[in-house]
Design an enzyme around this catalytic site. Structure first.
Site, PDB file in Angstrom:
ATOM      1  N   ASN A 190       0.819  -1.223   0.000  1.00  0.00           N
ATOM      2  CA  ASN A 190       0.000   0.000   0.000  1.00  0.00           C
ATOM      3  C   ASN A 190       0.849   1.268   0.000  1.00  0.00           C
ATOM      4  O   ASN A 190       0.386   2.330   0.400  1.00  0.00           O
ATOM      5  CB  ASN A 190      -0.904   0.027   1.239  1.00  0.00           C
ATOM      6  CG  ASN A 190      -1.850  -1.158   1.259  1.00  0.00           C
ATOM      7  OD1 ASN A 190      -2.413  -1.524   0.226  1.00  0.00           O
ATOM      8  ND2 ASN A 190      -2.017  -1.768   2.416  1.00  0.00           N
TER       9      ASN A 190
ATOM     10  N   HIS B  32     -13.885  -2.535   7.190  1.00  0.00           N
ATOM     11  CA  HIS B  32     -12.663  -3.241   7.575  1.00  0.00           C
ATOM     12  C   HIS B  32     -12.821  -3.998   8.900  1.00  0.00           C
ATOM     13  O   HIS B  32     -13.589  -3.596   9.778  1.00  0.00           O
ATOM     14  CB  HIS B  32     -11.539  -2.207   7.713  1.00  0.00           C
ATOM     15  CG  HIS B  32     -10.182  -2.808   7.860  1.00  0.00           C
ATOM     16  ND1 HIS B  32      -9.511  -2.857   9.058  1.00  0.00           N
ATOM     17  CD2 HIS B  32      -9.376  -3.399   6.949  1.00  0.00           C
ATOM     18  CE1 HIS B  32      -8.331  -3.428   8.883  1.00  0.00           C
ATOM     19  NE2 HIS B  32      -8.230  -3.767   7.604  1.00  0.00           N
TER      20      HIS B  32
ATOM     21  N   GLU C 239     -16.198   3.479   4.818  1.00  0.00           N
ATOM     22  CA  GLU C 239     -14.873   3.870   4.330  1.00  0.00           C
ATOM     23  C   GLU C 239     -15.064   4.811   3.146  1.00  0.00           C
ATOM     24  O   GLU C 239     -16.073   4.696   2.440  1.00  0.00           O
ATOM     25  CB  GLU C 239     -14.081   2.623   3.886  1.00  0.00           C
ATOM     26  CG  GLU C 239     -13.853   1.668   5.030  1.00  0.00           C
ATOM     27  CD  GLU C 239     -13.153   0.362   4.617  1.00  0.00           C
ATOM     28  OE1 GLU C 239     -12.473   0.348   3.576  1.00  0.00           O
ATOM     29  OE2 GLU C 239     -13.303  -0.621   5.355  1.00  0.00           O
TER      30      GLU C 239
ATOM     31  N   SER D 201     -10.924  -0.953   0.791  1.00  0.00           N
ATOM     32  CA  SER D 201      -9.570  -1.491   0.689  1.00  0.00           C
ATOM     33  C   SER D 201      -9.445  -2.654  -0.276  1.00  0.00           C
ATOM     34  O   SER D 201      -8.379  -2.869  -0.842  1.00  0.00           O
ATOM     35  CB  SER D 201      -9.088  -1.920   2.070  1.00  0.00           C
ATOM     36  OG  SER D 201      -9.987  -2.843   2.637  1.00  0.00           O
TER      37      SER D 201
ATOM     38  N   ASP E 202     -13.678   6.077   7.483  1.00  0.00           N
ATOM     39  CA  ASP E 202     -12.303   5.575   7.494  1.00  0.00           C
ATOM     40  C   ASP E 202     -11.662   5.947   6.154  1.00  0.00           C
ATOM     41  O   ASP E 202     -12.114   5.495   5.101  1.00  0.00           O
ATOM     42  CB  ASP E 202     -12.357   4.047   7.694  1.00  0.00           C
ATOM     43  CG  ASP E 202     -10.985   3.383   7.695  1.00  0.00           C
ATOM     44  OD1 ASP E 202     -10.077   3.884   7.008  1.00  0.00           O
ATOM     45  OD2 ASP E 202     -10.839   2.327   8.342  1.00  0.00           O
TER      46      ASP E 202
ATOM     47  N   HIS F 233      -7.365   4.426   2.873  1.00  0.00           N
ATOM     48  CA  HIS F 233      -6.828   4.284   1.509  1.00  0.00           C
ATOM     49  C   HIS F 233      -7.022   5.534   0.657  1.00  0.00           C
ATOM     50  O   HIS F 233      -6.616   5.554  -0.502  1.00  0.00           O
ATOM     51  CB  HIS F 233      -7.447   3.057   0.832  1.00  0.00           C
ATOM     52  CG  HIS F 233      -7.030   1.803   1.523  1.00  0.00           C
ATOM     53  ND1 HIS F 233      -5.848   1.153   1.252  1.00  0.00           N
ATOM     54  CD2 HIS F 233      -7.603   1.125   2.545  1.00  0.00           C
ATOM     55  CE1 HIS F 233      -5.721   0.106   2.053  1.00  0.00           C
ATOM     56  NE2 HIS F 233      -6.771   0.073   2.850  1.00  0.00           N
TER      57      HIS F 233
ATOM     58  N   LYS G 117      -0.078   3.784   4.907  1.00  0.00           N
ATOM     59  CA  LYS G 117      -0.286   3.401   3.503  1.00  0.00           C
ATOM     60  C   LYS G 117       0.351   4.493   2.627  1.00  0.00           C
ATOM     61  O   LYS G 117       1.567   4.532   2.535  1.00  0.00           O
ATOM     62  CB  LYS G 117      -1.766   3.142   3.283  1.00  0.00           C
ATOM     63  CG  LYS G 117      -2.238   2.073   4.317  1.00  0.00           C
ATOM     64  CD  LYS G 117      -3.607   1.590   4.126  1.00  0.00           C
ATOM     65  CE  LYS G 117      -4.144   0.797   5.307  1.00  0.00           C
ATOM     66  NZ  LYS G 117      -3.290  -0.236   5.885  1.00  0.00           N
TER      67      LYS G 117
HETATM   68  C1  LIG Z   1      -9.867   0.446   5.730  1.00  0.00           C
HETATM   69  C2  LIG Z   1      -8.783   0.164   6.708  1.00  0.00           C
HETATM   70  N1  LIG Z   1      -8.878   0.648   7.955  1.00  0.00           N
HETATM   71  C3  LIG Z   1      -7.923   0.418   8.870  1.00  0.00           C
HETATM   72  C4  LIG Z   1      -6.807  -0.329   8.569  1.00  0.00           C
HETATM   73  C5  LIG Z   1      -5.768  -0.591   9.627  1.00  0.00           C
HETATM   74  O1  LIG Z   1      -4.718   0.305   9.502  1.00  0.00           O
HETATM   75  P1  LIG Z   1      -3.249  -0.074  10.048  1.00  0.00           P
HETATM   76  O2  LIG Z   1      -2.628  -0.918   9.018  1.00  0.00           O
HETATM   77  O3  LIG Z   1      -2.586   1.250  10.249  1.00  0.00           O
HETATM   78  O4  LIG Z   1      -3.449  -0.785  11.345  1.00  0.00           O
HETATM   79  C6  LIG Z   1      -6.645  -0.819   7.277  1.00  0.00           C
HETATM   80  C7  LIG Z   1      -5.407  -1.580   6.916  1.00  0.00           C
HETATM   81  O5  LIG Z   1      -5.368  -2.614   6.416  1.00  0.00           O
HETATM   82  C8  LIG Z   1      -7.660  -0.594   6.335  1.00  0.00           C
HETATM   83  O6  LIG Z   1      -7.573  -1.106   5.092  1.00  0.00           O
END
Ligand SMILES: Cc1ncc(COP(=O)(O)O)c(C=O)c1O
Length: 391
Positions: free
Chosen positions: A48, A140, A184, A188, A213, A216, A245
Site C-alpha cells: 500500500n 474493515h 470507508e 480497501s 475511514d 486508503h 499506507k
Molecule cells: C480500511 C482500513 N482501515 C484500517 C486499517 C488498519 O490500519 P493499520 O494498518 O494502520 O493498522 C486498514 C489496513 O489494512 C484498512 O484497510
C-alpha cells in the site's frame, strides 16, 4: 506438548483443512514499485505504499533526526507522564491537513478503529432501545473489532448502496437514542469510493453521526491528497485515517471537533492504555505531511495507471468491479483459481496477492492489485501480459 499447544494445534489443523492457513514470508519493499521476495526482485502490486514514500529520503532522514534528537522510545502513555511537544505539534498539523478543529494520533489504524468505536458508543444515550449503528457490508475488520468490543448489533447496508442505508435508517433508526454510520471513503479490497456528498446529506437528514475511514484515500484522493472528506468540509463527524499506507510510515489519526478529541483522550482505551508513538515514527509522518500536498503529479500518474490497468483487464474479460482508484481488483471468483493464478504470477515475477474469504465474501476471490507511483505504464502492460499468459 503443553495443553495450550495441543488446543492450538487442533485449531491450526482446522484452518489448514479449510485451505486458509497462512504463513509469514520474508520480503522487503524496494523503490520503483518493486519488492524483494525469496531472493528475487519482483514487480509489486500488493503493498500500500501508493506514493512511494516508505523509502523516501526525506522520511528516512527525519525519522533518524527525530530519533537522534529525542530518543528511540517515548517512555509511557501520554496521560501518565505528560505528552511531548512533538505529538501536540504534529496533531495540530494533521488537524489543519484535514480541515478539522483537532486530531489525535494512534499507534495504528486497527487500534484506532478498535478503540474509538466502543468509546463513541459508550457516550451515546443509554435508552432501552440504545444507539443504532449502520455499517457498510464491506467495512474493515478493525471496525468490526470495535463493534464487537462494544457488544453492539449492526444494521448492515449493501455495499455502497446509500438507498439501502436510507431504508435502514428509516426502519431501524427512528426510535433509537442515537444513530451512527460507519463506512470507508475508499474500500480497501474493491478500490471503489463512497458518494461522500450524498452520504453526508443522508447523515444530516437522519441526525446520524458519520464516521469515515480514510485509510486508503489519505494522501491519494481529494484536494492535495487530503482525502474525500475534504470535499465536504465540516460534514464528517469523525475522520479516521492511517499513516501506514500512502503516507509511507506507521500509525493513524482521528480528526474532528475539539470535543471529540478531548473525549477520546479520556475514553478511548487504545489511546489511554498504550505507549505514545515514538519520535522516529512521528518524524516520518511530519516529513510525509511536507510532501503529500505537493504530490499532484504522482496522484495524476496513479490515476492514469489505474485507468490503464482497468482497460487492460476489461480487454482480457476480467471484471474490476466499481474500482476508480489506485486499488484495482481482478475478479476471479473461486478461491482456488485466485490462489493458483497468484502463484503462477509470482513464478513469473509479479506479486499480485489473492484475496479470499474471510477477507472478502465467498465467490468474490480476486487479485487485489494496488498501484504505486513508482510503476510505469510498461509495468502495467507487463502485468497484463502475464495475467493473460497465466490465466
Ligand atoms: C480500511 C482500513 N482501515 C484500517 C486499517 C488498519 O490500519 P493499520 O494498518 O494502520 O493498522 C486498514 C489496513 O489494512 C484498512 O484497510
Amino acid at each position: 506438548m503443553s495443553r495450550l499447544d495441543s488446543h492450538l494445534e487442533t485449531a491450526l489443523a482446522r484452518i489448514e483443512r479449510a485451505g486458509q492457513r497462512r504463513t509469514l514470508r520474508a520480503a522487503a519493499l524496494l523503490p520503483e514499485g518493486r519488492m524483494e521476495r525469496g531472493g528475487r526482485t519482483m514487480l509489486d502490486f500488493s503493498s500500500n505504499d501508493y506514493l512511494g514514500l516508505a523509502r523516501h529520503p526525506l522520511l528516512v532522514e527525519r525519522a533518524g533526526q527525530w530519533a537522534a534528537a529525542h530518543g528511540a522510545g517515548s517512555g509511557a502513555s501520554r496521560l501518565v507522564t505528560g505528552t511531548s511537544e512533538l505529538h501536540l505539534t504534529l496533531e495540530a498539523r494533521i488537524a489543519a491537513f484535514k480541515h478539522c478543529e483537532a486530531a489525535l494520533i494512534f499507534a495504528s489504524g486497527w487500534q484506532a478503529n478498535a478503540a474509538v468505536i466502543p468509546a463513541l458508543l459508550a457516550a451515546m444515550p443509554n435508552t432501552p432501545q440504545g444507539a443504532a449503528v449502520f455499517t457498510d457490508r464491506l467495512i474493515h475488520a478493525s471496525m468490526h473489532a470495535g463493534l464487537a468490543m462494544a457488544g453492539t448489533r449492526q444494521h448492515r447496508f449493501r455495499h455502497n448502496d446509500l438507498d439501502h442505508l436510507e431504508t435502514l435508517l428509516a426502519e431501524k433508526g427512528a426510535g433509537a437514542s442515537a444513530r451512527l454510520i460507519l463506512t470507508e471513503s475508499v474500500f480497501s479490497m474493491d478500490g471503489d469510493r463512497v458518494d461522500i456528498a450524498r452520504l453526508a446529506e443522508i447523515a444530516e437528514r437522519h441526525d446520524a453521526a458519520l464516521f469515515v475511514d480514510e485509510a486508503h484515500a489519505t494522501g491519494v484522493l481529494g484536494p492535495e491528497g487530503r482525502g474525500l472528506s475534504a470535499l465536504v468540509p465540516g460534514r464528517v463527524d469523525l475522520i479516521m485515517g492511517t499513516f501506514s499506507k500512502a503516507l509511507g510510515g506507521f500509525g493513524a489519526y482521528v480528526a474532528g471537533s475539539q470535543i471529540l478529541i478531548d473525549y477520546l483522550v479520556n475514553a478511548a482505551s487504545g489511546f489511554v492504555f498504550t505507549t505514545a508513538p515514538p519520535p522516529a515514527v512521528l518524524g516520518a509522518i511530519d516529513a510525509a505531511l511536507d510532501l503529500v500536498p505537493t504530490m499532484d503529479a504522482e496522484r495524476a500518474h496513479l490515476a492514469a495507471l489505474g485507468d490503464r490497468l482497468r482497460s487492460g483487464l476489461a480487454r482480457l474479460g476480467l471484471d474490476h468491479g466499481a474500482s476508480s482508484t489506485q486499488i484495482v481488483p481482478a475478479m476471479i471468483g473461486l478461491e482456488d483459481e485466485a490462489m493458483a493464478l497468484s502463484a503462477r504470477l509470482e513464478q513469473a515475477g509479479f506479486l499480485a496477492s489473492a484475496i479470499r474469504p474471510p477477507t472478502v465474501p465467498p465467490g468474490t476471490s480476486r487479485l487485489r492489485l494496488a498501484l504505486r507511483a513508482g510503476h510505469s505504464p510498461a509495468d502495467i502492460d507487463a502485468l497484463l501480459a502475464a495475467i493473460e499468459a497465466h490465466r
